[in-house]
Design a protein around this motif. Sequence first.
Motif, short mmCIF file in Angstrom:
data_model
loop_
_atom_site.label_atom_id
_atom_site.label_comp_id
_atom_site.label_asym_id
_atom_site.label_seq_id
_atom_site.Cartn_x
_atom_site.Cartn_y
_atom_site.Cartn_z
N MET A 1 0.84 -1.22 0.00
CA MET A 1 0.00 0.00 0.00
C MET A 1 0.87 1.26 0.00
O MET A 1 1.71 1.43 0.89
N PRO A 2 0.68 2.15 -0.95
CA PRO A 2 1.43 3.42 -0.89
C PRO A 2 0.96 4.25 0.29
O PRO A 2 -0.22 4.24 0.64
N ASP A 3 1.90 4.94 0.90
CA ASP A 3 1.57 5.75 2.07
C ASP A 3 0.51 6.79 1.79
O ASP A 3 -0.26 7.15 2.66
N LEU A 4 0.52 7.28 0.57
CA LEU A 4 -0.40 8.33 0.18
C LEU A 4 -1.85 7.98 0.54
O LEU A 4 -2.60 8.79 1.06
N ALA A 5 -2.23 6.73 0.27
CA ALA A 5 -3.61 6.31 0.53
C ALA A 5 -3.97 6.53 2.00
O ALA A 5 -5.05 7.02 2.32
N HIS A 6 -3.05 6.19 2.89
CA HIS A 6 -3.34 6.36 4.32
C HIS A 6 -3.43 7.82 4.71
O HIS A 6 -4.21 8.20 5.55
N ASP A 7 -2.61 8.63 4.07
CA ASP A 7 -2.63 10.04 4.44
C ASP A 7 -3.97 10.69 4.12
O ASP A 7 -4.44 11.55 4.84
N THR A 8 -4.59 10.24 3.02
CA THR A 8 -5.84 10.89 2.65
C THR A 8 -7.06 10.16 3.18
O THR A 8 -8.15 10.71 3.21
N ALA A 9 -6.87 8.90 3.60
CA ALA A 9 -8.03 8.14 4.06
C ALA A 9 -8.60 8.77 5.32
O ALA A 9 -7.87 9.26 6.17
N LEU A 10 -9.93 8.74 5.43
CA LEU A 10 -10.57 9.27 6.63
C LEU A 10 -10.62 8.20 7.71
O LEU A 10 -10.60 7.00 7.42
N ILE A 11 -10.67 8.68 8.92
CA ILE A 11 -10.76 7.77 10.07
C ILE A 11 -12.18 7.82 10.61
O ILE A 11 -12.73 8.90 10.82
N ALA A 30 -13.70 3.48 1.14
CA ALA A 30 -13.28 4.48 0.18
C ALA A 30 -14.42 5.06 -0.66
O ALA A 30 -14.50 6.26 -0.86
N HIS A 31 -15.30 4.23 -1.16
CA HIS A 31 -16.20 4.71 -2.21
C HIS A 31 -17.64 4.93 -1.76
O HIS A 31 -18.50 5.14 -2.59
N VAL A 71 -13.34 -0.54 7.87
CA VAL A 71 -14.74 -0.87 8.19
C VAL A 71 -15.22 -1.93 7.21
O VAL A 71 -14.87 -1.89 6.03
N ILE A 72 -16.00 -2.90 7.68
CA ILE A 72 -16.49 -3.94 6.78
C ILE A 72 -17.68 -3.44 5.96
O ILE A 72 -17.71 -3.56 4.75
#
Length: 738
Positions: A1-11, A30-31, A71-72
Amino acid sequence: MPDLAHDTALIFRVALPVPIYRLFDYLAPAHDPPVSAGVRLEVPFGKGTKIGVLMAIDQHSDVSAAKLKPVIRILDAQPLLAATDLALLRWVSRYYHYPLGKVISAAFPAGLRQGKAAVARGENYYALTDEGEAMDSQQLKNAPQQKNLLEKFQAQTAALSETELALWQGNWRTLVKPLIAKRLLATVTAPAAAGRAFSNNAGLVCNAAQQAAIDAVTGSVGEFKVFLLDGVTGSGKTEVYMQLIATVLERGLQVLVLVPEITLTPQLEQRFRQRFSVNIAVSHSKLTDTQRQTAWLHIQHGDCAILLGTRSALFTPFKKLGLIILDEEHDASFKQQDGCRFSARDVAVVRGKLLDVPVVLGSATPSLESLYNVENRRYQHLLLPERAGTALPPVLQLLDIRNKRLQEGLSELLVADIKRTVAKQEQVLLFINRRGFAPTLICHGCGWVARCQRCDANLVVHHHQRTLRCHHCGQEQPLPPHCPACKTGQLTALGLGTERVEQLLNGLFPDKAIVRLDRDSTQRKGALEDYLAQINAGAVDIILGTQMLAKGHHFAKVTLVVILDVDSGLFSIDFHAAEKLAQLIVQVSGRAGRAEKIGKVVMQTRHPDHPLLTALIADGYHHFAQMELAQRKEALLPPFSHHALLGVQAADEDAPMQFLNAVLVLLERANVPDVAVLGPVAAPMARRAGLYRYQLLLQSAQRQALHRLLDNIVPQLDALKPASKVRWTLDVDPVDLF
Ligand code: ADP
Ligand code: ZN
Ligand code: ZN
């Protein structure tokens, strides 16, 4: 997984039903279309998954990105709980120091908690056709049950759901069918949207006190204010509620009405259904999960305008709540006694504040806390000092039984009084606060007493079933034929229970109809309703029962009320006991003489000079309450201080004290000088259901200080070394000892 995805992903910050004092972070899917706080989610947890509720969405997490799990799935498109609902649940979690995830999970009905879809089960509704409306029900007099059902529909203008009909009568389906065949009823798919008319009639013409109360609350609709509707039994509180509800409904708002126990007050539901033409949801523990979920969703959706429920209904989300009413606000059953030990009365007030909604607390015997809040001007006092209509207040008398000959606990004077009353075709109500035959079985030969092996308690003799039963753990055994210790001594039952008094009365009045109302005699579903119907029809001469009788019933034909064992409540180690006894006496008394005839209340006592009894009789409940508040102030007891009770139990005899000693260390380290630590000591019942019980009481004049301390120590308790061997419970503002 590129780090970028985690930086933009919401918590997603999620509340989960686990006994842990924090929320859990997950990676947002994500979607998905954007969701907001209050939707349910399924998330991985440990080796399985859990259903949780989204509390917040954030950019950052303290958990390292690599450890966050996604999240599932998201279960709801729209949040089931609004922001104010979540705020209320957060408050409850903080104030009662109970894990937020568990508080939130408990707010849902079982199905939703388990992740089922949030759809009200496709229920059918039934409504009158024009023909049904015009029909004279007398035409059905050859089919009396169908006639009853038609009349039920004619008494109200809203459609009735399957749930409501099932609650009314088990065989409703076989009655609805012929009425549909006769075109008197029709199926309608959705609950009728509330029409212009909210009420079937305008209600009674109110007296000045009632009108003043109605005006005060009406003037506050749309803002937060707490009212204490303090009215003697029969003063027309229910009429005040109904007129207030009508006003709020007319403004397009919903109403929450909380009562201690619905099954004990079926009349209230009936009166509401007769008065209002809107859909009414009912929620209490005797319903099935599906029924409760249906009520919950109808209120959440705004399909029902009134929710009538017990304390568990308090957290039901409303679309547009406009008024909260809590009847019999003094009643101890508003305090939850397990899990999160919330007070429905106090949380109702907080809910009113969060929603800018007036809260009406009603009682004939207000709690000392509420009277104190009136004194402080936190609550507005609304007094209904007189009975409405023509009924007169009952006369209270003490009957001194010192040195009097007693027959199974009844003095001769009392028996004569009962005889006179039933001879006049009037009803007698006898109150005794203990079910079973006798509380003690003792051997006359050797002094052996039947004790529960698992509790510090005597076994109670139950004559009908010929058993000995523990009222604390439920353990049961056959009544022994002779003394198990000496084998020869004669066994004697000591003391009084409802069965014993019933036996005596049957002997004294063989030709009179006697009904016993207690938990044993009303176990069969519908039994209580049957008895109440017999009583109201005048088919019963003497009613005998436990505190079940003190709640909400109207017994119009009762003119003599007897309280047999008033003394058993006079001397208690619990400081709440005096208040509870005074409330009980006044509530039981309120059952007398509700019609034209004046009622009399007789209390048998060996302590005729006891200040509680004399104050109550000479000057009434309010005088007693003032006296009692003065004493509490002197002793710095609640409401002049605040309590939190830590109860601990374990199968291992030493474990509770080991645990509490470790708690003491935590308390010392926290070093909060404004909180007094009382204990640890053995609980009043030091052993129960095989467990050893100890307690620690925290007391402070400053609520804030107490809560700061609890904030500090409670999350640490489970990590204490002896914690694995014990079960602990924290009770904030306890109304009972552990
Ligand atoms: P509470 O709830 O205070 O015990 P209720 O509202 O049940 O009292 O009223 C007691 C009785 O008095 C009921 O039969 C009710 O119909 C009657 N009642 C209430 N208000 C009035 C009034 N303004 N005029 C005449 N009767 C009234
Ligand atoms: Zn013996
Ligand atoms: Zn027991």
